[in-house]
Write a protein that holds these residues in place. Structure first.
Motif, PDB file in Angstrom:
ATOM      1  N   GLN A   1      -4.832  -7.803  -6.951  1.00  0.00           N
ATOM      2  CA  GLN A   1      -4.965  -6.338  -6.901  1.00  0.00           C
ATOM      3  C   GLN A   1      -6.501  -6.069  -6.309  1.00  0.00           C
ATOM      4  O   GLN A   1      -7.417  -6.615  -6.651  1.00  0.00           O
TER       5      GLN A   1
ATOM      6  N   GLY B   1      -6.514   0.092  -4.769  1.00  0.00           N
ATOM      7  CA  GLY B   1      -5.210   0.245  -5.134  1.00  0.00           C
ATOM      8  C   GLY B   1      -3.886  -0.656  -4.353  1.00  0.00           C
ATOM      9  O   GLY B   1      -2.918  -1.076  -4.685  1.00  0.00           O
TER      10      GLY B   1
ATOM     11  N   VAL C   1       1.749  -2.680 -12.973  1.00  0.00           N
ATOM     12  CA  VAL C   1       0.469  -2.639 -12.358  1.00  0.00           C
ATOM     13  C   VAL C   1      -0.507  -4.223 -12.658  1.00  0.00           C
ATOM     14  O   VAL C   1      -1.076  -4.458 -11.386  1.00  0.00           O
TER      15      VAL C   1
ATOM     16  N   ARG D   1       0.992  -1.121  -0.040  1.00  0.00           N
ATOM     17  CA  ARG D   1       0.056   0.011   0.005  1.00  0.00           C
ATOM     18  C   ARG D   1       0.974   1.253  -0.037  1.00  0.00           C
ATOM     19  O   ARG D   1       1.755   1.291   0.874  1.00  0.00           O
ATOM     20  N   ASP D   2       0.585   2.261  -0.738  1.00  0.00           N
ATOM     21  CA  ASP D   2       1.328   3.489  -0.810  1.00  0.00           C
ATOM     22  C   ASP D   2       2.698   3.305  -0.974  1.00  0.00           C
ATOM     23  O   ASP D   2       3.376   4.040  -0.394  1.00  0.00           O
TER      24      ASP D   2
ATOM     25  N   ASN E   1      -9.716  -3.566  -6.218  1.00  0.00           N
ATOM     26  CA  ASN E   1     -10.465  -2.563  -6.742  1.00  0.00           C
ATOM     27  C   ASN E   1     -11.372  -2.162  -6.089  1.00  0.00           C
ATOM     28  O   ASN E   1     -11.779  -2.521  -5.194  1.00  0.00           O
TER      29      ASN E   1
END
Length: 149
Positions: A147, A92, A119, A33-34, A149
Motif C-alpha cells: 500500500q 492510495g 484495504v 489505482r483508481d 501512503n
C-alpha cells in the motif's frame, strides 16, 4: 540428470513517490489505482514473445500450451538480464507482486476484486492465496500487496 532450480522474481523498491520494479521470469507486478489494475512487468516467456510480435492475443496466451516456457529465470540460464523500470506512485496506490501460481489461476479482473474490496494489504494477500488454494493451486502461489501512503 539433475534438474536446475529456476527462480522467477518480481521486486519493488518504493521511495514514496517512485516505485522501482525489477523482474525476471513470469512472476508479475501490478499497479492498482483508481479501481483499475495494470500489469507493469512483462513475462520472460515464449508465449509473451508471440504476444509482443502480434501473433497471438493475450486471451490466447492464457491458454497456450507453452505459456510456462521461460526465456529467462534465475538459475538454469547462463546470463540473466532483469527488466528494470519505474513508475510514479501516489497515495492510495497498491502494488501486487505475485507468482504464476496466482496468475495462472486468477484473472486480472478477479485479482482486482480482492484488491479494491479490502484495504489491509496483508489481508488481501491472504485472501488471494486462500482463493488460489481453494481452486487447487496447480503451482506454488505467492502474493505480496504493498500500500502506497
Amino acid at each position: 540428470m539433475r534438474q536446475a532450480l529456476r527462480l522467477m522474481i518480481a521486486a519493488v523498491l518504493d521511495t514514496g513517490s517512485q516505485a522501482y520494479i525489477a523482474s525476471v521470469g513470469d512472476s508479475r507486478a501490478y499497479l492498482i489505482r483508481d479501481g483499475a489494475i495494470k500489469q507493469i512487468t512483462t513475462d520472460h516467456s515464449a508465449v509473451q514473445k508471440l504476444v509482443s510480435m502480434g501473433l497471438i492475443t493475450h486471451a490466447e496466451a492464457e491458454k497456450h500450451s507453452r505459456r510456462n516456457e521461460l526465456s529467462q529465470a534465475i538459475g538454469g540460464y547462463e546470463e540473466v538480464i532483469p527488466d528494470v523500470s519505474h513508475i510514479t506512485t501516489i497515495p492510495g496506490d497498491k502494488l501486487l507482486l505475485c507468482s504464476d501460481g496466482v496468475t495462472n489461476v486468477l484473472s486480472q479482473d478477479k485479482l482486482l476484486e480482492f484488491l479494491v474490496k479490502t484495504v489491509d494489504p496483508e489481508t488481501i494477500a491472504k485472501q488471494i492465496l486462500a482463493k488460489v488454494n481453494s481452486l487447487g493451486a496447480p503451482d506454488n502461489a505467492t502474493a505480496l500487496v504493498i500500500q502506497v501512503n
